[in-house]
Design a protein around this motif. Structure first.
Motif: not given
Length: 221
Positions: A82-85, A94-100
């Motif tokens: 998910p962090a890559v997208g 996909g939609r990037v899910v930012d870890i921060e």
């Protein structure tokens, strides 16, 4: 961390956060105020780490979580996360899910993102996060971010060599950094770069206590 003798406990995939929470409870019983430091990969953070982090925030467990974000799921074949997208099916996005943002959404106040190859900044960030967790008795997160050197798209390359005059044969780089691109020449009693395995990331320049690993010029290695 295992090869550098920096880990006391090695647990199953995704369990580092919850195990750290358990150890922090033991620390309270023994009146040991030192925060626990845990590591987790970017893909495993989404796989299992988020729930553990929510639990740590809710229960105010003083720990430092280091998220090692290399933009790939390296341990199971290089899939996206998910962090890559990007998705597994070619061409799908996909939609990037930012870890921060995810960490802050879980309630973590102290979140720092930095270049994983900046060793000096990394040391300072760990110390700062450790002091924060100790003072505030709650989790702190450091995101060490740099794409895996083996990803298909081109990464910046820093060719390195071992300065044979500066190398004293202490084997610090071999025994503690333990990169397959560094080998030891027993006959010469010197470390050398093995071009078959070196990916030219340049991190080893920060490792040698004698400054013997330097950027290569010309054809020298």
């Amino acid at each position: 961390g295992v090869n550098q003798k920096g880990l006391d406990t090695v647990v199953a995939m995704g369990a580092s956060v919850t195990v750290s929470s358990g150890l922090s409870l033991v620390s309270r019983i023994t009146d040991d105020k030192r925060p626990i430091v845990a590591t987790i990969g970017d893909s495993t953070f989404f796989h299992m780490g988020l729930l553990g982090l929510v639990n740590a925030v809710y229960n105010k467990h003083p720990l430092v979580l280091a998220v090692l974000d290399n933009s790939i799921t390296a341990m199971t074949g290089g899939q996206a996360n998910p962090a890559v997208g990007t998705k597994l099916r070619k061409g799908d996005e996909g939609r990037v899910v930012d870890i921060e943002q995810a960490c802050r959404g879980c309630g973590v106040s102290h979140v720092v993102t930095l270049n994983a190859y900046d060793v000096a900044a990394g040391k300072a960030a760990v110390k700062e996060a450790w002091e924060y967790a100790k003072e505030h008795e709650e989790p702190a997160v450091i995101i060490f971010r740099y794409p895996c050197m083996l990803l298909r798209h081109e990464q910046a390359k820093i060719r390195v060599m071992v300065d044979q005059e500066k190398c004293v044969g202490c084997k610090f780089c071999i025994n503690f950094f333990n990169c397959p691109g560094l080998v030891f020449n027993d006959a010469a009693n010197k470390a050398v770069i093995d071009d078959r395995f070196c990916v030219s990331c340049g991190v080893c320049r920060s490792v040698c206590p004698h400054g013997a690993i330097v950027e290569a010029s010309g054809e020298g290695r």
